[in-house]
Design a protein around this motif. Structure first.
Motif, PDB file in Angstrom:
ATOM      1  N   VAL A 293      -4.876   4.160  16.362  1.00 62.33           N
ATOM      2  CA  VAL A 293      -3.718   4.358  17.178  1.00 62.33           C
ATOM      3  C   VAL A 293      -2.662   3.392  16.541  1.00 62.33           C
ATOM      4  O   VAL A 293      -2.950   2.170  16.845  1.00 62.33           O
ATOM      5  N   ILE A 294      -1.606   3.801  16.091  1.00 66.32           N
ATOM      6  CA  ILE A 294      -0.680   2.654  15.517  1.00 66.32           C
ATOM      7  C   ILE A 294       0.745   3.118  15.875  1.00 66.32           C
ATOM      8  O   ILE A 294       1.035   4.227  16.097  1.00 66.32           O
ATOM      9  N   ILE A 295       1.502   1.888  16.280  1.00 66.63           N
ATOM     10  CA  ILE A 295       2.830   2.205  16.622  1.00 66.63           C
ATOM     11  C   ILE A 295       3.530   1.251  15.616  1.00 66.63           C
ATOM     12  O   ILE A 295       3.297   0.173  15.125  1.00 66.63           O
ATOM     13  N   GLY A 296       4.988   1.479  15.667  1.00 62.88           N
ATOM     14  CA  GLY A 296       5.857   0.657  14.777  1.00 62.88           C
ATOM     15  C   GLY A 296       7.179   0.825  15.626  1.00 62.88           C
ATOM     16  O   GLY A 296       7.699   1.472  16.241  1.00 62.88           O
ATOM     17  N   THR A 297       7.959  -0.368  15.479  1.00 65.23           N
ATOM     18  CA  THR A 297       9.246  -0.742  16.309  1.00 65.23           C
ATOM     19  C   THR A 297       9.962  -1.370  15.535  1.00 65.23           C
ATOM     20  O   THR A 297       9.516  -2.182  14.547  1.00 65.23           O
TER      21      THR A 297
ATOM     22  N   GLY B 103       0.949  -1.316   0.068  1.00 60.09           N
ATOM     23  CA  GLY B 103      -0.030   0.058  -0.050  1.00 60.09           C
ATOM     24  C   GLY B 103       0.855   1.266   0.031  1.00 60.09           C
ATOM     25  O   GLY B 103       2.110   1.362   0.258  1.00 60.09           O
ATOM     26  N   PRO B 104       0.307   2.481   0.035  1.00 60.98           N
ATOM     27  CA  PRO B 104       1.116   3.741  -0.225  1.00 60.98           C
ATOM     28  C   PRO B 104       1.983   3.859   0.860  1.00 60.98           C
ATOM     29  O   PRO B 104       3.101   4.564   0.624  1.00 60.98           O
ATOM     30  N   VAL B 105       1.675   3.538   2.193  1.00 58.74           N
ATOM     31  CA  VAL B 105       2.606   3.873   3.263  1.00 58.74           C
ATOM     32  C   VAL B 105       3.659   2.806   3.434  1.00 58.74           C
ATOM     33  O   VAL B 105       4.446   3.177   4.330  1.00 58.74           O
ATOM     34  N   ALA B 106       3.551   1.484   3.201  1.00 60.48           N
ATOM     35  CA  ALA B 106       4.161   0.497   3.390  1.00 60.48           C
ATOM     36  C   ALA B 106       5.630   0.549   2.996  1.00 60.48           C
ATOM     37  O   ALA B 106       6.562   0.630   3.701  1.00 60.48           O
ATOM     38  N   ALA B 107       6.044   1.250   1.690  1.00 62.63           N
ATOM     39  CA  ALA B 107       7.354   1.535   1.216  1.00 62.63           C
ATOM     40  C   ALA B 107       8.006   2.531   2.269  1.00 62.63           C
ATOM     41  O   ALA B 107       9.114   2.343   2.692  1.00 62.63           O
ATOM     42  N   ARG B 108       7.417   3.542   2.769  1.00 67.01           N
ATOM     43  CA  ARG B 108       7.824   4.312   3.635  1.00 67.01           C
ATOM     44  C   ARG B 108       8.141   3.806   4.973  1.00 67.01           C
ATOM     45  O   ARG B 108       9.463   4.257   5.414  1.00 67.01           O
ATOM     46  N   LEU B 109       7.374   3.030   5.546  1.00 68.98           N
ATOM     47  CA  LEU B 109       7.703   2.380   6.787  1.00 68.98           C
ATOM     48  C   LEU B 109       8.821   1.329   6.569  1.00 68.98           C
ATOM     49  O   LEU B 109       9.567   1.307   7.594  1.00 68.98           O
ATOM     50  N   GLN B 110       8.976   0.709   5.486  1.00 67.63           N
ATOM     51  CA  GLN B 110      10.023  -0.164   5.245  1.00 67.63           C
ATOM     52  C   GLN B 110      11.325   0.483   5.178  1.00 67.63           C
ATOM     53  O   GLN B 110      12.323   0.092   5.786  1.00 67.63           O
ATOM     54  N   ALA B 111      11.153   1.467   4.454  1.00 71.42           N
ATOM     55  CA  ALA B 111      12.399   2.365   4.283  1.00 71.42           C
ATOM     56  C   ALA B 111      12.948   2.885   5.544  1.00 71.42           C
ATOM     57  O   ALA B 111      14.060   3.124   5.743  1.00 71.42           O
ATOM     58  N   ARG B 112      11.774   3.241   6.503  1.00 62.84           N
ATOM     59  CA  ARG B 112      12.275   3.950   8.005  1.00 62.84           C
ATOM     60  C   ARG B 112      12.950   2.831   8.749  1.00 62.84           C
ATOM     61  O   ARG B 112      13.593   2.960   9.458  1.00 62.84           O
TER      62      ARG B 112
END
Length: 624
Positions: A374-378, A345-354
């Protein structure tokens, strides 16, 4: 000073430890001591024989045997026994040579038996003392490990103490983690609980059988201590984590309870979650689909411990779709957890690159619909089991803040509509009175005046009747005009707030000092609200305050209308008593303003109004 405490090296225990140590004194020292004791024994016996000539005092010669048996090894003890027997034979033969052999044999048997018994007692006492010292060491280590976290300093000191107590040869023992480096001069003993390794004990590579026995004896206790210490650390960490999370939740709940603005709550939620969970990324999103051709979500707030083009920032919009947390939560309305590398999806690449590896999201539910998430990423491994519950608590607070804000907004709009409808009705009534009843009264008055003029000479009674009718109509006209002004002041519609306030000030029976700095026309609803605040205040002051003067100040600054009405009367006004002040409060609240009343007994009354003004639209006006 040692972190484990110093062992007692003085007093009875210290002396006992010194006497009963496993290692014996040097042989030369033992021989010298034995010889000195034999000589001393001979001198004592000779002295005693001068006092009691008939006795041989053979028991005296056992004293040296006892001392050497207690202090030295078995060989020197036997040699001392033989030397003591020889001395005894020397003394005995001088008295009675016939019983020499039986006496010496009995003495040797007693001496050897003394050696064996004292040696065994010495070994048992030494073993008991050794176990006591080991127990003291383990007790000290237990007190330390169960009060403070494991640290390199504590483990290093414990290793030195173990080497001292167990009397291990260099290099000293080392306590450490499972993967502690081990050199050629040491061997590793793993400390385990079941099949799980907890730590390691490094001991010298070359150990005697006695050393190995002592080491094996303390290993189970060390394993139990390491397990208890790690359990304590885990419990402490969990307690601290829970306390941090509860404190963060309490701070946000307090903000919501104080009716904080939703945008402040959004920012507080992301900040508190990032700090209490120690995660790399937190975002709060809102689903929007009614006003757009395609469904999307907007980022209302976000916290990230990094910066750069791949980080999600507030205000960004993303289309719903693909396999990602936002889309799944929107579709299912349930909490979800996802491997970021599997997201699309549109945001997946951004999160993976992060560099984020794991994501968890929970819905913000309002009236059974997923309003947002509410979303968290680690970048770490699997989140703990209580994470979803913690996120849900924050999501519920966000839902409460949004619901309360929307409810307050609906209430304010409803109140504004009611006030606007009432004002419109007032304007309609004022217009009807002015254009209808008042005009007809004026016309009727003119007709009565014409009739009076046309009345014949000598009709005095008729003229008096007409004069009274004209006077009554004039009074009715004045009453209707005052009523019309009270319903809705025409001067307010024509000239604005400043001229209307001047008119009120002139009509007040109590002297008024007015300062009005209003450069432009204000929205009609705000002008009407301000006008009625001043009108009601002047009326109340004239009726109840016993005031000598009134001060009115009206100004526009900082995007707000500031209005103050104060008097020097008796005070005591109470908004909660159901007076007209309560209606003024509702009217001011309907236009988004606040009304504060200060009215202490004997100190006068002061009304302060602050109303936020809309952004300028370019329409100018005059204050008259």
């Amino acid at each position: 000073m040692s972190v484990l405490g110093e062992f007692d090296k003085t007093g009875p225990n210290g002396v006992l430890t010194l006497v009963l140590r496993p290692s014996t004194p040097p042989l030369a020292c033992g021989i010298a001591l034995a010889g000195a004791l034999v000589v001393l024994e001979i001198l004592i016996v000779l002295l005693l024989k001068s006092i009691a000539p008939g006795n041989t005092f053979g028991a005296v010669f056992l004293f040296g045997v006892l001392v050497i048996s207690a202090l030295s090894g078995f060989g020197l003890a036997v040699a001392t026994s033989v030397a003591s027997a020889a001395a005894y034979a020397y003394i005995h033969v001088a008295e009675n040579s016939e019983s020499l052999v039986p006496a010496v044999l009995v003495f040797l048997v007693l001496a050897l038996l003394t050696n064996v018994l004292v040696g065994q007692s010495r070994l048992r006492a030494a073993e008991s003392d050794q176990r006591r010292r080991e127990a003291d060491l383990l007790a000290g280590l237990a007190r330390t490990l169960l009060r403070t976290p494991l640290s390199p300093d504590i483990l290093a000191d414990a290793g030195i103490q173990f080497s001292t107590v167990l009397e291990l040869p260099p290099p000293h023992a080392v306590l450490g983690p499972v993967d502690a480096p081990v050199g050629d001069d040491r061997q590793r003993i793993l400390l385990k609980e079941g099949n799980e390794s907890l730590g390691s004990l490094l001991v010298p590579a070359e150990l005697t059988s006695a050393d190995r026995r002592r080491v094996r004896r303390v290993v189970p206790a060390l394993e139990a201590l390491f397990a208890a210490a790690q359990d304590r650390e885990a419990l402490h960490l969990r307690t601290v984590t829970l306390a941090r999370r509860q404190a963060a939740l309490r701070r946000v709940a307090t903000r919501v309870a104080l009716r904080g603005e939703p945008v402040d709550v959004y920012e507080a939620v992301t900040r508190e979650l990032a700090e209490s969970l120690d995660v790399e990324h937190v975002s709060l999103v809102h689903y929007r689909s009614e006003q757009y051709e395609s469904e999307e979500y907007v980022v209302l707030a976000a916290r990230d411990d990094a910066s750069g083009p791949h980080c999600i920032v507030p205000g960004e919009r993303f289309a719903l779709g693909g396999h990602n947390i936002s889309t799944i939560v929107h579709a299912t309305g349930a909490a979800t957890e996802l491997d970021v590398n599997e997201a699309t999806g549109p945001v997946a690449a951004r999160l993976q690159a992060r560099g984020l590896l794991r994501g968890v999201g929970v819905p913000i539910d309002i009236d059974g619909v997923a309003w947002g998430a509410v979303i968290i990423g680690t970048t770490g491994g699997d989140p703990d089991l209580d994470l979803r519950e913690h996120l849900t608590d924050f999501a519920d607070l966000v839902a409460t803040a949004v619901y309360n804000s929307e409810t307050r907004l609906q209430l304010t709009r409803s109140r504004a509509r009611v006030v606007a409808a009432a004002d419109q009705a007032r304007r309609t009534i004022e217009r009807d009175l002015h254009d209808g009843a008042q005009q007809r009264i004026v016309s009727l008055g003119m007709e009565l005046r014409l009739a009076r003029i046309a009345a014949a000479e000598g009709s005095d009674e008729l003229r008096h009747t007409l004069d009274r009718g004209i006077e009554t109509l004039a009074q009715i006209h004045n009453d209707l005009r005052e009523l019309s002004r009270g319903i809705h002041p025409a001067i307010l519609s024509r000239g604005g707030l400043a001229p209307a306030l001047k008119t009120l000030a002139r009509r007040s029976p109590v002297p008024v000092s007015l300062t009005a700095t209003i450069p432009d026309r204000l929205p009609e609803s705000i002008e009407v609200a301000a006008y009625y605040v001043v009108a009601e205040a002047l009326t109340n002051t004239a009726k109840y305050a016993e005031a000598q003067s009134i001060t009115i100040s009206a100004s526009v600054s900082g995007g707000q209308l500031h209005l103050t009405v104060s008097d020097d009367g008796c005070g005591g006004a109470d908004m909660s008593a159901g007076s007209g002040l309560l209606g003024l409060h509702d009217r001011v609240a309907a236009v988004g303003g606040t009304l504060n009343v200060a009215s202490a007994d004997g100190e006068g009354t002061c009304l302060r109004v602050a109303v936020d003004l809309p952004a300028p639209t370019g329409r100018a006006g005059t204050t008259g």
